[in-house]
Design a protein around this motif. Structure first.
Motif, short mmCIF file in Angstrom:
data_model
loop_
_atom_site.label_atom_id
_atom_site.label_comp_id
_atom_site.label_asym_id
_atom_site.label_seq_id
_atom_site.Cartn_x
_atom_site.Cartn_y
_atom_site.Cartn_z
N TYR A 1 0.86 -1.13 -0.11
CA TYR A 1 -0.04 0.18 -0.07
C TYR A 1 0.81 1.15 -0.08
CZ TYR A 1 -3.98 -2.76 1.27
OH TYR A 1 -5.13 -3.70 1.38
N SER B 1 -1.36 -6.53 -4.69
CA SER B 1 -1.37 -7.78 -3.92
C SER B 1 -0.96 -9.05 -4.62
CB SER B 1 -2.60 -7.61 -3.33
OG SER B 1 -3.74 -8.20 -4.15
N ARG C 1 -4.37 5.92 2.21
CA ARG C 1 -3.70 4.97 1.90
C ARG C 1 -4.69 4.09 1.09
NH1 ARG C 1 -0.81 1.50 6.48
NH2 ARG C 1 -0.33 3.47 7.39
N GLU C 2 -3.40 3.87 0.11
CA GLU C 2 -4.40 2.97 -1.33
C GLU C 2 -3.43 1.70 -1.31
OE1 GLU C 2 -4.37 5.32 -4.53
OE2 GLU C 2 -2.10 5.47 -4.65
N LEU C 3 -4.12 0.64 -1.93
CA LEU C 3 -3.59 -0.56 -2.47
C LEU C 3 -2.79 -0.16 -3.59
CD1 LEU C 3 -3.25 -3.51 -2.06
CD2 LEU C 3 -5.09 -3.84 -3.63
#
Length: 120
Positions: free
Chosen positions: A37, A50, A45-47
């Motif tokens: 992130y 993954s 906060r951003e992804l």
């Protein structure tokens, strides 16, 4: 408990590359998700990306084609190769580890964060 140790941040010019690493230690379940992130000043906060222990990968649209996430399950380590960096990629990057126990209870852990600064 899971501990996450990040490394690899720094200052780079636009168009350059950096590679982040995150090593997990502690009680590691074999089925888990590791992710990166980021959080820029004044933003949520951003992804970024993954990857599951089975290899399923997701990317944010803003980094697709420029960033590559990978993992070494034997080393419990996740990597983020960042190419063609842009000033808007400047942020603190956080490693994340998530798993569910046999009772379907979820656990998430965060690294301390590593600063990535891209100059124009």
């Amino acid at each position: 408990q899971v501990q996450l140790m990040e490394s690899g941040g720094g200052l780079v010019q636009a168009g350059g590359s950096l590679r982040l690493s995150c090593a997990a230690s502690g009680t590691i379940f074999s089925i888990n998700v590791m992710a990166w992130y980021r959080q820029a000043p004044g933003k949520q906060r951003e992804l970024v990306a993954s990857i599951t222990s089975g290899g399923t990968i997701n990317y944010a649209a803003s980094v697709k084609g420029r960033f590559t996430i990978s993992r070494d399950n034997a080393k419990n380590t996740v990597y983020l190769q960042m190419n063609v960096l842009k000033p808007e990629d400047t942020a603190v990057y956080y490693c994340n580890h998530f798993y569910s126990d046999p009772g379907a209870r979820g656990y998430t852990y965060w690294g301390q964060g590593t600063q990535v600064t891209v100059s124009s």
